[in-house]
Motif scaffolding. Structure first.
Motif: not given
Length: 502
Positions: A181-189, A143-149
């Protein structure tokens, strides 16, 4: 009873207990694994040197795959073979499931609620369940892979800008900021760095690398716990400073989200890990406290950023040092993904050579060379030797990765070796356990698996790379900087050439 007689009786009793203690120590020492003779008081501290993982690997070649060191007052057992690692981490996993807790980890009593340092009690099981179901489950990560992309797209733009100007870049710095930023987005958007190499990113890098270095370096306060109140090397003080800075950031993010949910002022669902955990608490009346949530995120955040970014940098360094391996990885990407098609996480399973590159990187450069220290909860026999209660146990995964009895040409970067076998790094094959194994295996392995593979593939798929500053593969500096994680001593400076216009 006169004074001389009392003195004689007391002296006799004292002598009896001293002789008994010496006898017991002699009896126990004969059953301990072999090791170098300790000096009085300091023991084998001087044997550690500046690079303990290398020093202990050399000693294991003399004393064997299970070895005893006396580090001040602490008895330490060093394990350096897959067979014995399996006994410690799996067959006797419960006995060795506790941790010896360094002074650096005892900031604000964090070790009492930290998933990394707790014993395997009910609180620890609760936190592990949260990790398995709400942080690192396939559903949450999908569900969070778009953020990492999106973070990879920003890295692409940054590198392309450097490429168009003909400017070299510090690849490790760019990787760190992207992972942050990838992990902060996965965790906190949300981004915790506003560009791929801004000042805030450098500050985070300094804090995280500093904390991991201090957490891993030999500390006199651990060898002689009586010295902990005076903190002779200042490790505890620096770790307190690091913790306060990071905790304020993470705690502020959690507090803001909780206030938003409570007031219903913002109906937006972030669909990130923090939302997943807070929803679980609201729906099930979970007993997870605010402090437990904050420290869980802090542990996973710091460890995830540091290990992922260092592994990607090592992988790129090894590929640039071995141009023929780099060419093979790029060829596979071209065949499987195509030259112009976007790279997706779903491609990882179809890229066996890329997977082999990552495995080979973990073999040569495990993020944590000794894992986290284990503690023996009761006397146990390992390979005919007695491991005493409360002994500290190091599993030297760095030594196992360089062992010529396990690996042919162990110091060479040869991903092809993993195309011929089914070895993975998920805790089943003890020749390769960079994330540990058994009860205490790293809970962040699923995210690390996706992130490392995807970022290495992304960098190879979108750019041609060459070393900057006139450096050649033959004279690259591959020296490691020791800490809780192994860093590259010299920054990896490169020149990128874009191969596509997306």
């Amino acid at each position: 009873m006169d004074l001389p007689l009392i003195t004689l009786v007391c002296a006799s009793i004292l002598t009896f207990f001293i002789l008994k203690l010496l006898y017991n120590q002699t009896q126990n020492s004969t059953n301990l694994p072999p090791g170098p003779r300790p000096f009085p008081i300091i023991g084998n501290i001087l044997e550690l040197g500046r690079n303990p993982h290398i020093a202990l690997t050399k000693l294991s070649k003399i004393y064997g795959p299970i070895m005893t060191l006396k580090l001040g007052t602490i008895t330490t057992i060093v394990i350096s073979s897959p067979q014995l690692a399996k006994q410690v981490l799996q067959e006797h996993g419960q006995i060795f499931s506790s941790r010896t807790i360094p002074h650096s980890a005892q900031v604000s009593d964090n070790h009492k609620i930290s998933i990394g340092w707790l014993p395997t009690n009910a609180k620890w099981r609760k936190l592990r369940k949260v990790c398995a179901t709400k942080v690192f489950s396939p559903q949450v990560l999908d569900s969070t892979k778009v953020l990492r992309q999106q973070k990879l797209k920003e890295l692409l733009d940054f590198v392309k800008e450097k490429s168009s100007k003909g400017e070299p870049l510090d690849l490790g710095e760019a990787i760190f900021s992207t992972v942050l930023n990838s992990i902060s987005n996965t965790f906190f958007s949300m981004d915790l760095s506003h560009s791929t190499s801004d000042e805030k990113s450098r500050e985070f890098k300094s804090i995280i690398e500093g904390s991991m270095e201090d957490a891993g370096k030999p500390n006199i306060a651990d060898f002689f716990p009586i010295l902990r109140p005076i903190d002779p090397q200042g490790v505890h003080a620096r770790m307190t400073n690091y913790f306060v800075k990071l905790a304020n950031i993470v705690d502020g993010i959690i507090e803001e989200r909780m206030c938003s949910i409570a007031s219903r002022a913002d109906s937006k669902v972030s669909n990130d890990v923090l939302d997943s955990i807070l929803s679980e608490i609201e729906e099930t009346s979970s007993q997870l406290s605010h402090r437990e949530i904050m420290l869980l995120f802090l542990d996973l955040f710091v460890a995830g950023i540091d290990t992922t970014s260092s592994t990607v940098e090592w992988a790129m360094a090894e590929l640039l040092r071995n141009p023929n391996k780099l060419a093979k990885a790029k060829e596979e990407l071209c065949e499987v993904v195509g030259e112009d098609a976007p790279l997706e996480e779903s491609h990882i399973s179809k890229l066996p050579y890329l997977q082999a590159v990552v495995k080979e990187t973990f073999r040569l450069h495990p993020p944590a060379p000794f894992l986290l220290p284990h503690k023996c909860d009761e006397v146990v026999n390992i390979s005919g030797f007695q491991v005493p209660k409360d002994a500290q146990v190091f599993v030297n995964v760095w030594a196992m990765g360089r062992d010529p009895t396990i690996w042919e040409n162990p110091n060479m970067f040869e991903p092809e070796r993993f195309l011929k076998c089914e070895i993975n790094f998920k805790g089943n094959n003890f020749e390769l356990i960079p994330f540990g194994a058994g009860k205490r295996i790293c809970p962040g392995l699923p995210l690390a698996h996706r992130s490392v593979h995807l970022m290495v593939a992304f960098l190879l798929h979108n750019f041609e790379w060459k070393l900057a500053d006139g450096l050649t593969p033959e004279n690259m500096n591959m020296v490691e900087h020791f800490g809780l994680t192994l860093k590259k001593m010299q920054p990896l400076r490169v020149q990128a050439i874009s191969v596509k216009d997306n």
